[in-house]
Design an enzyme around this catalytic site. Sequence first.
Site, PDB file in Angstrom:
ATOM      1  CE  LYS A 174      -3.598   2.404   2.582  1.00 22.23           C
ATOM      2  NZ  LYS A 174      -4.558   2.365   3.685  1.00 22.23           N
ATOM      3  CE  LYS A 234      -6.011   2.077  -0.581  1.00 22.17           C
ATOM      4  NZ  LYS A 234      -6.408   2.282   0.765  1.00 22.17           N
TER       5      LYS A 234
END
Length: 324
Positions: free
Chosen positions: A195, A248
């Site tokens: 992330k 992400k």
Amino acid sequence: MSFPKQRLRRMRQTENFRKLVRETQLSPDDFIYPLFAVHGKGIKKEIPSMPGNYQQSIDNIVKDAKETYSLGIPSVLLFGIPEHKDQLGSEAYAKKGIIQQAIKAIKDKIPELIVITDVCLCEYTSHGHCGVIKNGKILNDPTLQLLAKEAVSHAKAGADIVAPSDMMDGRVSAIRNALDKEGFIDTPIMSYAAKYASSFYGPFRDAAESTPKFGDRRTYQMDPANAREAIREVALDIEEGADIVMVKPALSYLDIIYRVKNEFNLPVAAYNVSGEFSIIKAGAKLGWIDEKRMMMEVLTSIKRAGADLILTYFAKEAAKILKV
Ligand code: PBG
């Protein structure tokens, strides 16, 4: 063999020719649809920067979840906006917290729908960071027990999968151990493994009211310039017990999705995040782009890069197109 014997245009002559040789197929089965729960009744408040997405009270969340499931989408991802925020984000693991109530209500009405919960503190803390703060620092290890407590309380309320999004080191094993100790040996963990500290989360922070009150998330989320480090992050999460690993955001990180898919043999999820959604909506509003075509192209590219699952605010709109 080359031109003129080879002519790649032969297989592009009509839509049916193209269908025959199409390499990537999108399906509503791939989608996970995010929902935002708030306290109260009859609330459905549109998020200005995310048209068609709402902060909703539980009665309306259940309706939305029903519609989502009826479109063939097997799963939703729940975020909660608490009544009160405090230093330790205590509503994140409260028995009657917003998420705990939302999970119960959805599982009660649509038991087959897979309910995934975002496990993080930033929506629940007064400072908006994803961990415990001391002297302006985000502390890693004291945060782990709170995340573990949050994950267990989601599982107790009926969550099917828990998804830690905080990026503290060691959270997957802390959560796995706590779940197992409480008997939730069959509750999978989908970790936000790679992330990045991204500008593409802007609209989400309005939706979840989780903008940090000071500083930013760059001491825990990843530097957008790093790819090899993503492989380390993913490897560690797998070692600690992740069942699904997520990259992400998706679009600026298609290379990461591709690498992770090639390197590891477990399901890879990609989060088509709020900013990626909003720029398409904004472009469409200005009349500058063809929204539907761009949406399908973006989702196809994420799948083509290697994502098995796609978390997307486009899930319902895309499912409607895929159904016909
Ligand atoms: C919480 C969380 C965030 C997103 C998912 N979980 C925001 C953040 O890390 O700041 C972003 C989702 C999106 O932009 O659509 N930690």
